[in-house]
Design a protein around this motif. Structure first.
Motif, PDB file in Angstrom:
ATOM      1  N   SER A 512      49.749  43.419  41.909  1.00 15.32           N
ATOM      2  CA  SER A 512      48.946  43.526  40.690  1.00 15.32           C
ATOM      3  C   SER A 512      49.797  43.041  39.514  1.00 15.32           C
ATOM      4  CB  SER A 512      48.479  44.963  40.458  1.00 15.32           C
ATOM      5  OG  SER A 512      49.593  45.830  40.296  1.00 15.32           O
ATOM      6  N   VAL A 513      49.078  42.580  38.459  1.00 17.45           N
ATOM      7  CA  VAL A 513      49.741  42.173  37.213  1.00 17.45           C
ATOM      8  C   VAL A 513      49.678  43.369  36.268  1.00 17.45           C
ATOM      9  CG1 VAL A 513      49.760  40.541  35.297  1.00 17.45           C
ATOM     10  CG2 VAL A 513      49.049  39.775  37.582  1.00 17.45           C
ATOM     11  N   ILE A 514      50.824  43.874  35.878  1.00 18.88           N
ATOM     12  CA  ILE A 514      50.823  45.086  35.057  1.00 18.88           C
ATOM     13  C   ILE A 514      51.136  44.791  33.602  1.00 18.88           C
ATOM     14  CG2 ILE A 514      51.437  46.531  37.025  1.00 18.88           C
ATOM     15  CD1 ILE A 514      54.321  46.572  36.008  1.00 18.88           C
ATOM     16  N   LYS A 515      51.509  43.538  33.319  1.00 23.55           N
ATOM     17  CA  LYS A 515      51.839  43.234  31.925  1.00 23.55           C
ATOM     18  C   LYS A 515      51.768  41.720  31.730  1.00 23.55           C
ATOM     19  CE  LYS A 515      55.448  44.095  28.413  1.00 23.55           C
ATOM     20  NZ  LYS A 515      56.809  44.638  28.160  1.00 23.55           N
ATOM     21  N   GLY A 516      51.381  41.313  30.508  1.00 27.22           N
ATOM     22  CA  GLY A 516      51.380  39.903  30.148  1.00 27.22           C
ATOM     23  C   GLY A 516      50.065  39.195  30.397  1.00 27.22           C
ATOM     24  N   ASN A 517      49.065  39.869  30.936  1.00 23.26           N
ATOM     25  CA  ASN A 517      47.774  39.237  31.239  1.00 23.26           C
ATOM     26  C   ASN A 517      46.668  39.883  30.412  1.00 23.26           C
ATOM     27  OD1 ASN A 517      46.074  37.408  32.560  1.00 23.26           O
ATOM     28  ND2 ASN A 517      45.607  38.853  34.204  1.00 23.26           N
ATOM     29  N   GLU A 518      46.995  40.159  29.135  1.00 20.07           N
ATOM     30  CA  GLU A 518      46.019  40.851  28.302  1.00 20.07           C
ATOM     31  C   GLU A 518      44.765  40.005  28.074  1.00 20.07           C
ATOM     32  OE1 GLU A 518      49.222  40.661  27.729  1.00 20.07           O
ATOM     33  OE2 GLU A 518      49.838  42.760  27.999  1.00 20.07           O
ATOM     34  N   GLU A 519      44.891  38.675  28.121  1.00 20.94           N
ATOM     35  CA  GLU A 519      43.719  37.820  27.931  1.00 20.94           C
ATOM     36  C   GLU A 519      42.929  37.621  29.228  1.00 20.94           C
ATOM     37  OE1 GLU A 519      45.093  34.155  26.338  1.00 20.94           O
ATOM     38  OE2 GLU A 519      46.077  35.070  24.597  1.00 20.94           O
ATOM     39  N   ASN A 520      43.395  38.234  30.294  1.00 22.76           N
ATOM     40  CA  ASN A 520      42.730  38.128  31.609  1.00 22.76           C
ATOM     41  C   ASN A 520      42.551  36.669  32.033  1.00 22.76           C
ATOM     42  OD1 ASN A 520      42.432  40.940  32.022  1.00 22.76           O
ATOM     43  ND2 ASN A 520      40.623  40.941  30.664  1.00 22.76           N
ATOM     44  N   GLN A 521      43.559  35.864  31.794  1.00 22.04           N
ATOM     45  CA  GLN A 521      43.501  34.464  32.180  1.00 22.04           C
ATOM     46  C   GLN A 521      43.838  34.271  33.656  1.00 22.04           C
ATOM     47  OE1 GLN A 521      42.071  32.643  30.208  1.00 22.04           O
ATOM     48  NE2 GLN A 521      43.242  31.915  28.469  1.00 22.04           N
ATOM     49  N   PHE A 522      44.532  35.231  34.247  1.00 23.62           N
ATOM     50  CA  PHE A 522      45.003  35.068  35.612  1.00 23.62           C
ATOM     51  C   PHE A 522      44.576  36.258  36.456  1.00 23.62           C
ATOM     52  CE2 PHE A 522      47.941  32.934  32.758  1.00 23.62           C
ATOM     53  CZ  PHE A 522      47.990  31.655  33.290  1.00 23.62           C
ATOM     54  N   ALA A 523      44.462  36.001  37.741  1.00 18.33           N
ATOM     55  CA  ALA A 523      44.189  37.057  38.709  1.00 18.33           C
ATOM     56  C   ALA A 523      45.165  36.884  39.857  1.00 18.33           C
ATOM     57  CB  ALA A 523      42.749  36.993  39.213  1.00 18.33           C
ATOM     58  N   ILE A 524      45.480  37.979  40.495  1.00 16.79           N
ATOM     59  CA  ILE A 524      46.390  37.932  41.629  1.00 16.79           C
ATOM     60  C   ILE A 524      45.701  38.523  42.832  1.00 16.79           C
ATOM     61  CG2 ILE A 524      47.484  40.149  41.064  1.00 16.79           C
ATOM     62  CD1 ILE A 524      50.130  38.898  42.123  1.00 16.79           C
ATOM     63  N   ASP A 525      45.811  37.861  43.963  1.00 19.20           N
ATOM     64  CA  ASP A 525      45.253  38.388  45.207  1.00 19.20           C
ATOM     65  C   ASP A 525      46.100  39.569  45.628  1.00 19.20           C
ATOM     66  OD1 ASP A 525      44.874  38.724  48.145  1.00 19.20           O
ATOM     67  OD2 ASP A 525      43.528  37.016  47.879  1.00 19.20           O
ATOM     68  N   SER A 526      45.456  40.729  45.702  1.00 15.34           N
ATOM     69  CA  SER A 526      46.216  41.951  45.969  1.00 15.34           C
ATOM     70  C   SER A 526      46.883  41.927  47.336  1.00 15.34           C
ATOM     71  CB  SER A 526      45.303  43.169  45.854  1.00 15.34           C
ATOM     72  OG  SER A 526      44.287  43.102  46.836  1.00 15.34           O
ATOM     73  N   SER A 527      46.370  41.106  48.238  1.00 12.68           N
ATOM     74  CA  SER A 527      46.929  41.097  49.602  1.00 12.68           C
ATOM     75  C   SER A 527      48.005  40.032  49.769  1.00 12.68           C
ATOM     76  CB  SER A 527      45.815  40.854  50.617  1.00 12.68           C
ATOM     77  OG  SER A 527      44.854  41.878  50.549  1.00 12.68           O
ATOM     78  N   THR A 528      47.758  38.823  49.225  1.00 16.70           N
ATOM     79  CA  THR A 528      48.671  37.712  49.495  1.00 16.70           C
ATOM     80  C   THR A 528      49.659  37.462  48.372  1.00 16.70           C
ATOM     81  OG1 THR A 528      47.170  36.086  48.523  1.00 16.70           O
ATOM     82  CG2 THR A 528      46.857  36.626  50.853  1.00 16.70           C
ATOM     83  N   GLY A 529      49.417  37.982  47.167  1.00 15.75           N
ATOM     84  CA  GLY A 529      50.287  37.692  46.036  1.00 15.75           C
ATOM     85  C   GLY A 529      50.000  36.361  45.389  1.00 15.75           C
ATOM     86  N   GLN A 530      48.872  35.719  45.771  1.00 18.09           N
ATOM     87  CA  GLN A 530      48.529  34.432  45.194  1.00 18.09           C
ATOM     88  C   GLN A 530      47.992  34.635  43.787  1.00 18.09           C
ATOM     89  OE1 GLN A 530      48.718  31.103  46.631  1.00 18.09           O
ATOM     90  NE2 GLN A 530      48.478  30.778  44.451  1.00 18.09           N
ATOM     91  N   VAL A 531      48.645  33.988  42.816  1.00 20.60           N
ATOM     92  CA  VAL A 531      48.216  34.055  41.420  1.00 20.60           C
ATOM     93  C   VAL A 531      47.276  32.887  41.172  1.00 20.60           C
ATOM     94  CG1 VAL A 531      48.955  34.054  39.017  1.00 20.60           C
ATOM     95  CG2 VAL A 531      50.363  35.177  40.747  1.00 20.60           C
ATOM     96  N   THR A 532      46.082  33.180  40.632  1.00 27.57           N
ATOM     97  CA  THR A 532      45.026  32.187  40.455  1.00 27.57           C
ATOM     98  C   THR A 532      44.540  32.219  39.015  1.00 27.57           C
ATOM     99  OG1 THR A 532      44.351  32.555  42.740  1.00 27.57           O
ATOM    100  CG2 THR A 532      42.805  31.381  41.338  1.00 27.57           C
ATOM    101  N   LEU A 533      44.218  31.033  38.485  1.00 27.72           N
ATOM    102  CA  LEU A 533      43.652  30.938  37.142  1.00 27.72           C
ATOM    103  C   LEU A 533      42.194  31.348  37.195  1.00 27.72           C
ATOM    104  CD1 LEU A 533      43.916  29.993  34.173  1.00 27.72           C
ATOM    105  CD2 LEU A 533      43.174  27.719  34.946  1.00 27.72           C
ATOM    106  N   VAL A 534      41.813  32.293  36.323  1.00 26.02           N
ATOM    107  CA  VAL A 534      40.416  32.732  36.266  1.00 26.02           C
ATOM    108  C   VAL A 534      39.836  32.544  34.878  1.00 26.02           C
ATOM    109  CG1 VAL A 534      40.647  34.366  38.165  1.00 26.02           C
ATOM    110  CG2 VAL A 534      41.104  35.121  35.825  1.00 26.02           C
TER     111      VAL A 534
END
Length: 1415
Positions: A512-534
């Motif tokens: 999970s992203v716990i800091k730095g994503n206040e604009e919700n620009q990114f998402a992380i796959d909770s299982s694989t750790g893949q960070v994706t632009l949303v």
């Protein structure tokens, strides 16, 4: 048939002799000049018979009856077969149904006789198959033979002698025996009756039918026995019988039952007693004597499993093996019975108790126990419980538990079977050390039986359960990535990875992203750790992001760790051109000139430079090149002529694109409405219009609707109709100007005209009037006849007749005219009233004849004559005919009437007729009918013409001429017919005829009509229509009378598009006119499109981009005007597309690995306008995808393997396996090791087998990580790799080593028992049980003075010393060395014994010292 050479050949395929046996031919010879021979040759052909007809039996099935036991050679019956062939000898043979040879058949006559004695009781029916053979051909028939019964068998008793026991007190009627005899004969021959042939003292009787023997009175015991003879007789003729002897023994009355000596019995025996052992005897007595007092014993209850038996003397024995564990107690019910006829008995219970022996070993309730034990528990924690059951009793069933081998990690309660740990465990340490966190133990269960205890063993598997005692760990603390600000949503940025050595959910990591994503620009796959632009990035707003990512395991109490991900946003050309509105509406006239400006569009771009330099283009449209656009200004111009009727609406997609890299664009829609201009004239449907009506239809009747179409819009397409011309002229029809329906406007009279030709005009309503356009259409209306005219008399109705006229003479011809057609215009004549006996009229010709002599005194005869037509509703008219008899003294004309013919056009003064024969001087005058056209000379009676006559103006004249002698006068009728001169030629109604005919017109239908007229009459005016040789194929039939064309056979536009015929109209006088008739064949959509091939196949590379052309279909359509074809794909339309020109292309990317073959159905549709039918054709297309090396190998083998450290070199320790979905060389895989560690391993290039190339030593290296690379053979090649962990398993290959080679300790003689003297210490490089050391003293301590702790190695005093108690040798020498040998026992399975240290123990007592040497 006969040939030119005189050979007579057979024409038919066969010549049956059975139909005709001989043929006689008469043969004539003819030469080339067709002269024949005077004599004929007679040839007789005799047909010879061949054997081609099989023999045929007179019956298909024969049935015969024969009695059994008849003599040999007995005649059973005769079969007969015949054949149509000559000279054929038929022979007979029995082929089936007589396996035992009971019958014989005469081969020549077919007579069947018996060949053996026949016994009905053996077989009562025979079905024989008899074959008749005539040469090589056979026929067959079925012969059924029924055998009738004779009484040849006597009744038969089963036994010759029988005996029965009876008791002396049985009453009369008691049945004592059932006699039974059998007779195999049939019917009455087999019915058996019983009787007594010998009946001592009449004491017995027998039932005649059943054979039951009963008593008739009491028996005497003193007699002992009786002999009864029984007779059994059948009812056949002759009657047969047999007998047997029954011995009846009389016995005493049994009145005392047996009595046991005890009320019950109980006995105990070992369950191991052998079978057949006698273990107990019961005893009973009976006061009766003889057999009534003889006792027999049996077991009737409680003998489960038939475990016991009893001898006749009451001795019990073991009949089958006993098992106390199955049943420990038996209660047998023993019965004692005497041997009387009516026996008595007594019963007693015998209880048998089985005593246990140790014959069952303990049995675990499972052969394998599996326990899960949580790591990190302190020593002594409960692990699990094992349980064994022993079916034996007492000490034999008491179970004690133990380990097969000593276990340092676990302890086992010998009584309860509980297993507990001896220390704390760490699962992760076990995995590192052992490669597995599981213990496999063998436990033993032992009973306490004697003389030898019995055992069982089981396996215990103890698995260490993980607890969450390890936090996740990232591979890096800081990750860095870059991404374009134009990156699409769901673009993958980077993948972070953490690992957790715990297992199960404790090692399952969620990110999970716990800091730095206040604009919700990114998402992380909770299982694989893949960070994706949303979200949507904008470099100008935010240039970078720093994300703190947390990895949390899934333990009950979760553990976590974090890392930092730094993402830099790259700047891009991110502003698109913008139009002020999304849609622009434009109206234009369809007569706009090419090149005129239609409209302009303008877009803006907030970027600058090349990114704001806009170019315009038409990117999506249905304009077919009608419009163009200036790429710089956005001005839209007309490029092609508009046509409102073809297309009235255009939708253009205008795209403005900047010059950035990559360029950006936007699109707006321009909708262009075309306003109509009156540029299309109306048009009628093709083909001439014909309609048939009946004359005299009511005025205002609807005839036909004629409609035209105008593709223009509004008033430009609104039509009005008018009839602008009618032939023949008149106002017989009118038309509804709006709907185009033609109505009758006046009475329609076929006698006036049998055909009307109308010209209909359709005019649009365009404004101004001068711009209106029109179309013309010819409508031909045929008028059929009705019987609407009565015959009209045209002949004179009065005449003068000579009274002396001869009977049969024709006085005049009555003529009535009927203008109707056919039967409606045919006339019959009849005298309906008047002197019908004096005059008769010819029914058909109208000739009036004298039937009987005229009476001179009757000056006038009056007749009523009728004229009737032959129409379906016959119409009739009558006229009065007056016949005047001429007087004898007055003027008399030579003829009763004069009939003459004068050609039209004769010159004035032409003599028409001269009246002669008046018997006096008379004066001639014309009374009536001259019409100033004729004059008669009053003296000579010559009638002359005073005008040129014109038949077409008047064709008949009837003059009444009078002859007057001054006293009397006579009148005579002169009928003048103006004969026609062929002075007119036929005239057609049009100078040229042109007809349009659809090609699907039905053969036989009326397709055209022509009309020619001729003013002449009679034959000169009768017109005959003919077609010259132009119509050689006879496509059209022209009615020679009516001028109507009928179609004789089907048309085909594709074969011929038009026909031109020359039609000739000729009158009866030989004058003719010819015209051209044009038949234009109109195409009908009756042909489907045709593919050049029925099926297509092609192959293509799987990586061809979308839009690539695959096939170009060549399709033709024989129809006219349907060249516009459309195409479609009915299967796999999502993958492939086809355009309007027939080019098949790729729509979506292809992947051979997903699907390697496609079977498409391509359809071609013609576009015939409604309401015509449309046709579709199909073609099969097979597409094979060729492989491209686009898939790297993928490993499917595990990533962990275990290898014992003593594994020999060249042993295969692992097999790497990868798959490649590509085909051919692209899928061939070769394996290699990337940086193999220490030259310990090698891999097979082809098979992937990893072999050991160097010796392993777990104590040096506990595990290896091999990087296996799989590379395919494609061009270029693709590869992938995987890491395989090879865990080296420990074996017991290290000896324990003492920390010192020599230990020395001194101890006083008064040292107390249990005192620790010294601790020896040894270590073992192996792990697990292989490295666990156990201590023992194996020599040097024969008196057990010392004890060593097997685990700790502490040596203690086992018992106190007294100087006097020591070994005498030691006492005497005060110093002695004992040869004591020490031993270490490792915990491994392969024990290693070694002498590794020497322990000197010096015992001091006062001044004396004793030395013990323990090694």
């Amino acid at each position: 048939m006969i040939t030119n050479l005189g050979l007579v050949n057979l024409r038919a395929t066969r010549c049956p002799w059975e139909e005709k046996t001989a043929y006689q031919l008469q043969i004539v010879a003819t030469d080339g000049g067709h002269l024949q021979s005077q004599n004929q040759a007679i040839v007789t052909i005799t047909v010879l018979d061949t054997q081609d007809n099989p023999p045929v039996f007179s019956q298909g099935t024969y049935s015969f009856v024969v009695f059994e036991n008849v003599a040999l050679g007995y005649h059973v019956g005769t079969v007969y077969a015949s054949t149509m062939d000559l000279n054929t000898n038929i022979s007979y043979l029995i082929t089936t149904g007589d396996q035992r040879g009971m019958f014989a058949i005469n081969r020549a006559t077919g007579q069947i006789t018996t060949a053996s004695i026949i016994d009905r009781e053996e077989q009562a029916f025979y079905q024989l198959k008899v074959v008749a053979r005539g040469g090589a051909i056979t026929g067959d028939a079925v012969v059924n033979i029924t055998v009738k019964d004779l009484n040849d068998n006597s009744p038969h008793f089963v036994h010759v002698v029988e005996s029965v026991n009876v008791v002396e007190n049985w009453k009369a009627g008691h049945t004592i025996f059932q006699a039974k005899a059998l007779d195999p004969d049939e019917g009455v021959n087999g019915v058996v009756l019983y009787s007594l042939k010998q009946n001592p003292k009449g004491l017995f009787s027998i039932n005649e039918q059943t054979g039951a023997i009963s008593l008739t009175g009491p028996l005497d015991i003193n007699a002992g026995s009786y002999q009864v003879e029984i007779l059994a007789s059948d009812m056949g003729v002759p009657q047969l019988s047999s007998n047997f002897i029954l011995t009846v023994s009389v016995h005493d009355v049994n009145d005392n039952p047996p009595v046991f000596d005890q009320l019950s019995y109980e006995v105990t025996i070992l369950e191991s007693e052998p079978v057949n052992s006698r273990f107990f005897k019961v005893q009973a007595s009976d006061k009766d004597s003889g057999v009534n007092g003889e006792i027999a014993y049996s077991i009737i209850e409680g003998n489960a499993g038939d475990a016991f038996g009893i001898f006749p003397d009451g001795q019990l024995y073991i009949k089958s093996e006993l098992d106390r564990e199955l049943q420990e107690r038996y209660v047998l019910l023993v019965v004692a019975s005497d041997r009387a006829v009516e026996p008595l008995n007594a019963t007693v219970n015998v209880t048998v108790i089985l005593e246990d022996v140790n014959d069952n070993r303990p049995l675990f309730n499972s052969t394998t126990y599996v326990f899960y034990f949580e790591e990190e528990q302190r020593g002594g924690s409960y692990v699990g419980k094992i349980n064994a059951v022993d079916k034996d009793f007492g000490p034999n069933g008491e179970v004690r538990y133990s380990f097969e081998h000593m276990q340092p990690d676990f302890e086992l309660n010998t009584v309860t079977g509980e297993i507990r740990s001896t220390h704390q465990f760490d699962r992760e340490a076990l995995m590192r050390q052992r490669g597995a966190a599981v213990f496999s133990l063998t436990v033993i269960a032992t009973d306490q039986g004697l003389p030898k205890p019995l055992k069982d063993q089981a396996t215990v598997q103890i698995y260490m359960k993980d607890i969450n005692d390890n936090a996740p760990k990232f591979l890096k603390d800081l990750y860095q990535a870059t991404i374009s600000e134009l990156a699409a949503n769901l673009t993958q940025v980077l993948r972070v990875s953490a690992s957790d050595v715990d297992e199960g959910v404790n090692g399952l990591i969620h990110y999970s992203v716990i800091k730095g994503n206040e604009e919700n620009q990114f998402a992380i796959d909770s299982s694989t750790g893949q960070v994706t632009l949303v979200g949507k990035l904008d470099h100008e707003a935010t240039a970078s992001y720093s994300l703190v990512i947390q990895a949390v395991d899934s333990g009950a109490v979760s553990l976590s760790s974090t890392c930092m991900l730094s993402i830099d946003v790259l700047d891009e050309n991110d502003n698109s051109p913008s139009f002020p509105k999304s849609t622009l509406l434009v109206d234009v006239l369809e007569n706009m000139r090419v090149g005129e400006l239609v409209s302009s569009v303008t877009a803006t771009d907030s970027d600058s430079g090349d990114n704001a330099d806009l170019h315009y283009s038409i990117t999506g449209t249905n304009n077919h090149g009608t419009f163009s656009i200036s790429p710089n200004t956005g001005s839209i111009f007309l490029a092609k002529k508009l046509d409102f009727e073809t297309q009235s609406l255009y939708k253009l997609n205008i795209t403005a694109k900047d010059q950035g890299r990559p360029p950006r664009s936007s699109t707006m829609s321009v909708v262009i409405h075309v306003r109509d201009f009156n540029d299309n004239p109306p048009h009628f449907p093709p083909g001439d219009i014909f309609k048939s009506i009946v004359e005299n239809v009511p005025v205002g009747s609807s005839v036909i609707s004629v409609t035209a179409q105008d593709p223009d819009a509004d008033i430009n397409g609104q039509l009005t109709y008018a009839i602008i011309q009618q032939m023949p002229r008149g106002n017989h029809f009118r038309i509804d100007e709006v709907r185009g329906t033609i109505f009758t406007n006046a009475e329609i009279d076929r006698e006036f005209a049998n055909l009307f030709e109308l010209t209909v005009k359709a005019t649009d309503q365009a404004v101004p009037v001068e711009s209106r356009r029109f179309a013309l259409k010819n409508v031909t209306i045929l008028v059929t006849d009705q019987n609407d005219n009565v015959p009209v008399f045209v002949s004179q109705n009065a005449l003068a007749a000579d009274p002396s006229v001869v009977i049969g003479s024709i006085l005049t011809t009555i003529i009535a005219a009927d203008p109707d057609e056919g039967a409606n215009g045919e006339v019959e004549y009849e005298i309906v009233n008047g002197d019908t006996e004096t005059f008769i009229v010819d029914r058909y010709s109208g000739d009036l004849r004298v039937a009987s002599a005229l009476v001179p005194s009757q000056l006038i005869y009056n007749l009523i004559v009728s004229a009737t037509d032959l129409g379906p509703e016959r119409r009739k008219s009558t006229t009065e005919m007056t016949i005047i008899l001429q007087g004898v003294d007055g003027p008399v004309f030579t003829q009763p009437k004069y009939i003459t013919i004068l050609k039209e056009g004769e010159p004035i003064g032409t003599n028409v007729i001269s009246l002669e024969g008046a018997n006096a001087l008379v004066t001639y005058t014309i009374i009536s009918g001259a019409d100033d056209s004729f004059h008669i000379d009053p003296e000579s009676g010559e009638l002359i013409a005073t005008k040129r006559l014109d038949r077409e103006r008047r064709s008949k004249y009837s003059l009444l001429v009078r002859a007057d002698d001054g006293l009397q006068s006579s009148d005579v009728r002169i009928n003048i017919t103006v004969s026609d001169v062929n002075d007119h030629i036929p005239k057609f109604s049009r100078p040229v005829y042109s007809f349009d005919i659809p090609e699907d017109a039905t053969p036989g239908s009326l397709v055209a009509a022509i009309l020619a007229t001729d003013d002449d009459s009679g034959i000169n005016g009768e017109i005959t229509y003919t077609v010259s040789e132009d119509d050689e194929e006879g496509i059209f039939f022209l009615n020679p009378v009516t001028g109507v064309f009928n179609l004789t056979r089907a048309l085909d536009y594709e074969a011929q598009q038009y026909y031109i015929l020359t039609v000739r109209a000729e009158d009866g006088g030989g004058q003719a006119t010819a015209i051209r008739v044009y038949f234009n064949i109109l195409d009908i959509n009756d042909n489907p499109p045709v593919f050049a091939m029925a099926s297509y196949s092609t192959s293509l590379m799987e990586n061809l981009p979308p839009g690539s052309a695959i096939l170009n279909f060549s399709v033709t359509d024989a129809d006219h005007g349907t060249s516009a074809l459309t195409f479609s794909v009915s299967r796999h339309a999502g993958q492939f597309a086809i355009d309007s020109s027939g080019v098949l292309s790729i729509r979506q990317p292809l992947d051979r690995e997903s699907q390697s073959f496609y079977s498409l159905v391509v359809q071609a549709h013609d576009m015939a306008p409604p309401p015509a039918s449309r046709y579709t054709s199909t073609a099969q297309v097979s597409i094979i995808l060729l492989d491209v090396n686009d898939s790297p190998p993928s490993f499917i083998s595990p990533k962990l393997t275990y290898v014992p450290e003593n594994t020999p070199i060249d042993t295969v320790v692992f097999r790497a396996q990868a798959t490649d979905p590509d085909s051919g060389p692209n899928s061939y895989i070769e394996y290699s090791l990337l940086r193999p560690p220490g030259n310990k391993f090698s891999i097979g290039t082809i098979d992937g087998e990893v072999k050991l190339t160097g010796e392993l030593d777990r104590e040096a290296v506990a595990n290896y990580t091999l990087t296996v690379v799989a590379t395919d053979k494609g061009q270029p090649s693709l590869s992938s790799s995987t890491d395989v962990v090879v865990v080296v398993l420990d074996i017991n290959d290290n000896n324990p080593l003492f920390a010192q080679k020599l230990y020395r300790v001194e101890v006083a003689e008064d040292t107390l028992t249990g005192t620790d003297l010294i601790q020896v210490l040894a270590t073992d490089g192996d792990e697990g049980t292989n490295g666990q050391v156990r201590y023992a003293i194996i020599s040097g301590d024969g008196s057990s003075e010392f004890r060593i702790d097997s685990v700790t190695g502490v040596i203690t005093v086992a018992k106190g010393w007294r100087l006097g108690g020591l070994n005498g040798d030691l006492c005497g020498e005060r110093l002695g060395l004992a040869d004591i040998k020490g031993s270490l026992v490792p915990g491994g399975q392969d024990f290693i014994f070694m002498s590794s240290c020497l322990l000197l123990i010096v015992l001091t007592a006062g001044l004396g010292r004793w030395i013990f040497a323990l090694q």
